[in-house]
Design a protein around this motif. Sequence first.
Motif, mmCIF file in Angstrom:
data_model
loop_
_atom_site.group_PDB
_atom_site.id
_atom_site.type_symbol
_atom_site.label_atom_id
_atom_site.label_comp_id
_atom_site.label_asym_id
_atom_site.label_seq_id
_atom_site.Cartn_x
_atom_site.Cartn_y
_atom_site.Cartn_z
ATOM 1 N N GLU A 15 -6.681 1.977 -12.188
ATOM 2 C CA GLU A 15 -7.133 1.501 -13.495
ATOM 3 C C GLU A 15 -6.246 0.391 -14.051
ATOM 4 O O GLU A 15 -6.711 -0.412 -14.871
ATOM 5 N N LYS A 16 -4.995 0.337 -13.642
ATOM 6 C CA LYS A 16 -4.114 -0.719 -14.154
ATOM 7 C C LYS A 16 -3.868 -1.822 -13.110
ATOM 8 O O LYS A 16 -2.921 -2.588 -13.225
ATOM 9 N N THR A 17 -4.736 -1.880 -12.125
ATOM 10 C CA THR A 17 -4.578 -2.836 -11.029
ATOM 11 C C THR A 17 -5.711 -3.852 -11.010
ATOM 12 O O THR A 17 -6.869 -3.517 -11.257
ATOM 13 N N ARG A 18 -5.370 -5.098 -10.708
ATOM 14 C CA ARG A 18 -6.363 -6.119 -10.403
ATOM 15 C C ARG A 18 -6.080 -6.598 -8.982
ATOM 16 O O ARG A 18 -4.963 -7.018 -8.683
ATOM 17 N N ILE A 19 -7.086 -6.505 -8.117
ATOM 18 C CA ILE A 19 -6.960 -6.931 -6.726
ATOM 19 C C ILE A 19 -7.694 -8.253 -6.543
ATOM 20 O O ILE A 19 -8.867 -8.370 -6.902
ATOM 21 N N TYR A 20 -7.002 -9.237 -6.002
ATOM 22 C CA TYR A 20 -7.607 -10.529 -5.682
ATOM 23 C C TYR A 20 -7.817 -10.581 -4.175
ATOM 24 O O TYR A 20 -6.852 -10.524 -3.404
ATOM 25 N N ALA A 21 -9.062 -10.649 -3.759
ATOM 26 C CA ALA A 21 -9.430 -10.647 -2.343
ATOM 27 C C ALA A 21 -9.939 -12.034 -1.982
ATOM 28 O O ALA A 21 -10.981 -12.464 -2.478
ATOM 29 N N THR A 22 -9.196 -12.734 -1.128
ATOM 30 C CA THR A 22 -9.555 -14.119 -0.833
ATOM 31 C C THR A 22 -9.710 -14.354 0.660
ATOM 32 O O THR A 22 -9.084 -13.711 1.490
ATOM 33 N N ASP A 23 -10.564 -15.315 0.973
ATOM 34 C CA ASP A 23 -10.767 -15.772 2.338
ATOM 35 C C ASP A 23 -11.306 -17.188 2.262
ATOM 36 O O ASP A 23 -11.882 -17.586 1.239
ATOM 37 N N MET A 24 -11.149 -17.958 3.334
ATOM 38 C CA MET A 24 -11.683 -19.322 3.331
ATOM 39 C C MET A 24 -13.190 -19.341 3.564
ATOM 40 O O MET A 24 -13.863 -20.328 3.267
ATOM 41 N N ASN A 25 -13.723 -18.238 4.089
ATOM 42 C CA ASN A 25 -15.124 -18.187 4.522
ATOM 43 C C ASN A 25 -15.973 -17.462 3.486
ATOM 44 O O ASN A 25 -15.811 -16.260 3.266
ATOM 45 N N GLU A 26 -16.885 -18.183 2.851
ATOM 46 C CA GLU A 26 -17.707 -17.594 1.799
ATOM 47 C C GLU A 26 -18.661 -16.529 2.324
ATOM 48 O O GLU A 26 -18.988 -15.576 1.612
ATOM 49 N N SER A 27 -19.106 -16.647 3.557
ATOM 50 C CA SER A 27 -20.069 -15.679 4.088
ATOM 51 C C SER A 27 -19.441 -14.300 4.249
ATOM 52 O O SER A 27 -20.088 -13.279 3.989
ATOM 53 N N VAL A 28 -18.172 -14.223 4.654
ATOM 54 C CA VAL A 28 -17.532 -12.913 4.773
ATOM 55 C C VAL A 28 -17.215 -12.339 3.402
ATOM 56 O O VAL A 28 -17.229 -11.114 3.207
ATOM 57 N N LEU A 29 -16.948 -13.204 2.428
ATOM 58 C CA LEU A 29 -16.721 -12.729 1.062
ATOM 59 C C LEU A 29 -17.978 -12.077 0.482
ATOM 60 O O LEU A 29 -17.890 -11.086 -0.245
ATOM 61 N N ARG A 30 -19.140 -12.625 0.832
ATOM 62 C CA ARG A 30 -20.397 -12.019 0.353
ATOM 63 C C ARG A 30 -20.562 -10.613 0.909
ATOM 64 O O ARG A 30 -21.046 -9.708 0.214
ATOM 65 N N VAL A 31 -20.177 -10.414 2.165
ATOM 66 C CA VAL A 31 -20.230 -9.068 2.754
ATOM 67 C C VAL A 31 -19.303 -8.134 1.996
ATOM 68 O O VAL A 31 -19.657 -6.991 1.681
ATOM 69 N N GLY A 32 -18.096 -8.614 1.684
ATOM 70 C CA GLY A 32 -17.142 -7.801 0.952
ATOM 71 C C GLY A 32 -17.641 -7.413 -0.423
ATOM 72 O O GLY A 32 -17.504 -6.257 -0.842
ATOM 73 N N LYS A 33 -18.248 -8.352 -1.131
ATOM 74 C CA LYS A 33 -18.783 -8.062 -2.463
ATOM 75 C C LYS A 33 -19.879 -7.009 -2.405
ATOM 76 O O LYS A 33 -19.986 -6.153 -3.281
ATOM 77 N N GLU A 34 -20.686 -7.083 -1.372
ATOM 78 C CA GLU A 34 -21.808 -6.153 -1.250
ATOM 79 C C GLU A 34 -21.326 -4.737 -0.959
ATOM 80 O O GLU A 34 -21.922 -3.761 -1.436
ATOM 81 N N GLY A 35 -20.278 -4.595 -0.187
ATOM 82 C CA GLY A 35 -19.700 -3.281 0.063
ATOM 83 C C GLY A 35 -20.529 -2.372 0.941
ATOM 84 O O GLY A 35 -20.466 -1.148 0.818
ATOM 85 N N THR A 67 -14.881 -1.674 -6.714
ATOM 86 C CA THR A 67 -14.729 -3.127 -6.852
ATOM 87 C C THR A 67 -14.731 -3.598 -8.302
ATOM 88 O O THR A 67 -14.715 -4.798 -8.552
ATOM 89 N N LYS A 68 -14.716 -2.672 -9.243
ATOM 90 C CA LYS A 68 -14.753 -3.108 -10.646
ATOM 91 C C LYS A 68 -13.478 -3.862 -11.029
ATOM 92 O O LYS A 68 -13.491 -4.681 -11.959
ATOM 93 N N ASN A 69 -12.378 -3.614 -10.324
ATOM 94 C CA ASN A 69 -11.120 -4.319 -10.579
ATOM 95 C C ASN A 69 -10.762 -5.280 -9.444
ATOM 96 O O ASN A 69 -9.584 -5.604 -9.251
ATOM 97 N N VAL A 70 -11.767 -5.703 -8.701
ATOM 98 C CA VAL A 70 -11.554 -6.620 -7.565
ATOM 99 C C VAL A 70 -12.215 -7.963 -7.863
ATOM 100 O O VAL A 70 -13.353 -8.015 -8.327
ATOM 101 N N VAL A 71 -11.489 -9.037 -7.591
ATOM 102 C CA VAL A 71 -12.025 -10.392 -7.692
ATOM 103 C C VAL A 71 -12.096 -10.970 -6.282
ATOM 104 O O VAL A 71 -11.062 -11.163 -5.633
ATOM 105 N N PHE A 72 -13.303 -11.223 -5.788
ATOM 106 C CA PHE A 72 -13.482 -11.895 -4.503
ATOM 107 C C PHE A 72 -13.591 -13.398 -4.759
ATOM 108 O O PHE A 72 -14.387 -13.833 -5.591
ATOM 109 N N ALA A 73 -12.795 -14.188 -4.062
ATOM 110 C CA ALA A 73 -12.802 -15.636 -4.304
ATOM 111 C C ALA A 73 -12.417 -16.388 -3.046
ATOM 112 O O ALA A 73 -11.635 -15.899 -2.223
ATOM 113 N N GLN A 74 -12.945 -17.595 -2.924
ATOM 114 C CA GLN A 74 -12.605 -18.434 -1.781
ATOM 115 C C GLN A 74 -11.226 -19.045 -1.982
ATOM 116 O O GLN A 74 -10.909 -19.582 -3.050
#
Length: 280
Positions: free
Chosen positions: A135-155, A196-203
């Motif tokens: 609850e007190k954490t923000r996770i920033y999940a990054t990759d150069m590839n937008e297509s794999v980030l979409r998979v991550g967001k979908e879960g 994923t409510k505290n996760v930010v997926f970004a390129q």
Amino acid sequence: MNNNRPKDHNELEEIEINLLLEGIFRYYGFDFRNYTFPFLNRRIWNRMREEKIASISGLQEKIFHDPFVMNRLLDDFSINVTEMFRDPSFFLSFRKKIVPFLRDSPYIRIWHAGCSTGEEVYSMAILLHEEGLYEKTRIYATDMNESVLRVGKEGKFPLHKMQLYTKNYLASGGKKAFSEYYKVQNENASFHSFLTKNVVFAQHNLVTDRSFNEFHVIICRNVMIYFDKVLQNRVYNLLHESLGLSGILGLGSKEGIKFTSIADDYEEVDTFEKLYRRIQ
């Protein structure tokens, strides 16, 4: 002295690959010029077979005039070998040695650099949830590839992998039934949205982009092994700039900072699991 001697095959191949990488950087902005040659060579020849292209120069022509071919090559260059709680002993060590250190922090920022399709991000979210820190954490999940980030967001991940993931989870010190974290949808396991409510997926490209925040924890596992020494040092310095004093750096089992320019700025928390604390 004959300066017009024909190039042998390997020398010509290296020239063509260097021209291809330079062109990709100039035209698309992706910089693969300091990736290890064997890695690049395998991925390029695989893409040539798939596209039925006979030469590297032919592939270069194709990617400049067909962005879909470039996207497929980008997928080839992306490092997408991952699984949930991969190397369970790493997560067990994190749970035992890092979590107690994080409890006193009023908030926690974690960066998963080169997160691929996000399995390790979900793993970290589950671990932090079980330890009462999510609850007190923000996770920033990054990759150069937008297509794999979409998979991550979908879960959503293949259901047939859950047996392995469950085994990894239990070996990492998991405290519940792993199946509590997902529901079955056809042939997929769909993980609950609270993870994923505290996760930010970004390129973000580790090779070309700069630091964007200061973190308490940075996880960058099994990425450096694809870079040459020059690029490894550059990325290690980027991570160093992004990590606060007393922050934790987690690397892959075949990686380490021992011979890097920033080695003296860290102390080992777990030598085998490649967990380090920044001390200066």
